[in-house]
Write a protein that holds these residues in place. Structure first.
Motif, PDB file in Angstrom:
ATOM      1  N   PRO A  32       0.804  -1.231   0.000  1.00 14.34           N
ATOM      2  CA  PRO A  32       0.000   0.000   0.000  1.00 14.34           C
ATOM      3  C   PRO A  32       0.835   1.279   0.000  1.00 14.34           C
ATOM      4  CG  PRO A  32      -0.957  -1.607   1.489  1.00 14.34           C
ATOM      5  CD  PRO A  32       0.348  -2.175   1.036  1.00 14.34           C
ATOM      6  N   ARG A  33       2.000   1.261   0.667  1.00 14.75           N
ATOM      7  CA  ARG A  33       2.875   2.428   0.689  1.00 14.75           C
ATOM      8  C   ARG A  33       4.057   2.229  -0.261  1.00 14.75           C
ATOM      9  NH1 ARG A  33       3.358   3.109   7.205  1.00 14.75           N
ATOM     10  NH2 ARG A  33       3.873   0.902   6.939  1.00 14.75           N
ATOM     11  N   GLY A  34       3.791   1.551  -1.374  1.00 13.13           N
ATOM     12  CA  GLY A  34       4.857   1.171  -2.281  1.00 13.13           C
ATOM     13  C   GLY A  34       5.677   2.320  -2.821  1.00 13.13           C
ATOM     14  N   ARG A  35       5.030   3.431  -3.168  1.00 15.30           N
ATOM     15  CA  ARG A  35       5.747   4.556  -3.755  1.00 15.30           C
ATOM     16  C   ARG A  35       6.778   5.109  -2.756  1.00 15.30           C
ATOM     17  NH1 ARG A  35       4.473   7.826  -8.143  1.00 15.30           N
ATOM     18  NH2 ARG A  35       2.529   6.644  -8.342  1.00 15.30           N
ATOM     19  N   LEU A  36       6.337   5.356  -1.518  1.00 13.26           N
ATOM     20  CA  LEU A  36       7.240   5.875  -0.491  1.00 13.26           C
ATOM     21  C   LEU A  36       8.293   4.854  -0.103  1.00 13.26           C
ATOM     22  CD1 LEU A  36       8.113   7.877   1.751  1.00 13.26           C
ATOM     23  CD2 LEU A  36       6.319   6.854   3.196  1.00 13.26           C
ATOM     24  N   ASN A  37       7.861   3.633   0.185  1.00 13.76           N
ATOM     25  CA  ASN A  37       8.792   2.619   0.666  1.00 13.76           C
ATOM     26  C   ASN A  37       9.808   2.197  -0.401  1.00 13.76           C
ATOM     27  OD1 ASN A  37       7.666   2.639   3.167  1.00 13.76           O
ATOM     28  ND2 ASN A  37       6.465   0.773   2.912  1.00 13.76           N
ATOM     29  N   GLY A  38       9.373   2.196  -1.666  1.00 16.58           N
ATOM     30  CA  GLY A  38      10.302   1.865  -2.733  1.00 16.58           C
ATOM     31  C   GLY A  38      11.436   2.876  -2.827  1.00 16.58           C
ATOM     32  N   VAL A 119      10.829   3.236   8.243  1.00 16.43           N
ATOM     33  CA  VAL A 119      12.195   3.281   8.758  1.00 16.43           C
ATOM     34  C   VAL A 119      12.864   1.910   8.663  1.00 16.43           C
ATOM     35  CG1 VAL A 119      11.498   2.806  11.153  1.00 16.43           C
ATOM     36  CG2 VAL A 119      13.623   4.051  10.694  1.00 16.43           C
ATOM     37  N   LYS A 120      12.095   0.834   8.829  1.00  9.41           N
ATOM     38  CA  LYS A 120      12.655  -0.513   8.701  1.00  9.41           C
ATOM     39  C   LYS A 120      12.937  -0.851   7.238  1.00  9.41           C
ATOM     40  CE  LYS A 120      10.752  -2.478  12.958  1.00  9.41           C
ATOM     41  NZ  LYS A 120       9.942  -3.571  13.549  1.00  9.41           N
TER      42      LYS A 120
END
Length: 225
Positions: A32-38, A119-120
């Motif tokens: 779901p947070r792929g854009r940020l986490n990527g 952060v992880k």
């Protein structure tokens, strides 16, 4: 500087085609947070490579590390040890590869990626870059080559930056496809992930063997010249 870049580009390319980090970033992009986490994962990867490379520059760049523009003996010994490690690890990976690629299994930690905090995810990127059994030796070898070449500080930093950029292309490709293509890119990324998952062990084994022989040869060259 050109000779140093020629020496480290192959190492950077080998880091860039690491299957597991590529699979990881594709799985992260599907969350779901792929854009940020990527993006965070990629930034962590860049930081991990840069810090490990910078540490090696600090160790290898003192005046005594390069005599008459020739790498010191300890640099050759380091490359010899790293090359031997990569060759032995590559042989082990090849022996353990699944006979049927369809039976390949991803590491269990990948199933938990969708539940990790940003952060992880960032920390995972750092770890896969700087602590990975393949990437760390290659980055150490690149840093030692750059630092022991007797280059000015500015050229050392530029050479390390080129190494990090090339070594990050494997992650930048899926992130770029996702950011540009959005939902339409999911099928393409899924195909990339399936191929990498099936061939991960074999690809890693071949890379270990080829790059191990190269680093081993570099070490022998330094010690015998």
């Amino acid at each position: 500087m050109g000779a140093v870049l020629g020496d480290v580009l192959g190492l950077a390319a080998a880091v860039a085609v690491s299957p597991l980090p590529i699979i990881a970033v594709i799985l992260i992009l599907a969350t779901p947070r792929g854009r940020l986490n990527g993006v965070l994962f990629t930034l962590g990867w860049i930081l991990g490579l840069a810090v490990l490379g910078a540490v090696m520059l600090a160790i290898a760049s003192p005046a005594e590390a390069s005599a008459h523009q020739h790498p010191a003996t300890w640099v050759g010994a380091l490359k010899l040890a790293l090359g031997l490690f990569l060759v032995l690890f590559g042989a082990r990976q090849w022996h353990r590869r699944p006979k049927d690629p369809s039976q390949a299994r991803l590491p269990k930690w990948m199933s938990a990626l969708d539940g990790l905090a940003p952060v992880k995810i960032f920390g995972l990127g750092v770890a896969l870059a700087a602590l990975n059994a393949k990437n760390a030796p290659l980055t150490i070898a690149a840093g030692a080559s750059i630092g022991s070449a007797g280059l000015p500080v500015g050229q050392q930093i530029a050479s390390l930056a080129v190494f990090v950029l090339i070594a990050t292309l494997g992650l930048l490709a899926p992130v770029g496809v996702f950011l540009v293509g959005g939902e339409r890119a999911r099928a393409t990324l899924g195909n990339w992930k399936e191929w990498a998952a099936r061939n991960n062990v074999a690809v890693m084994a071949v890379l270990f063997l080829v790059l191990g022989l190269k680093v081993l040869g570099d070490g022998i060259s330094v010690l015998t010249s």
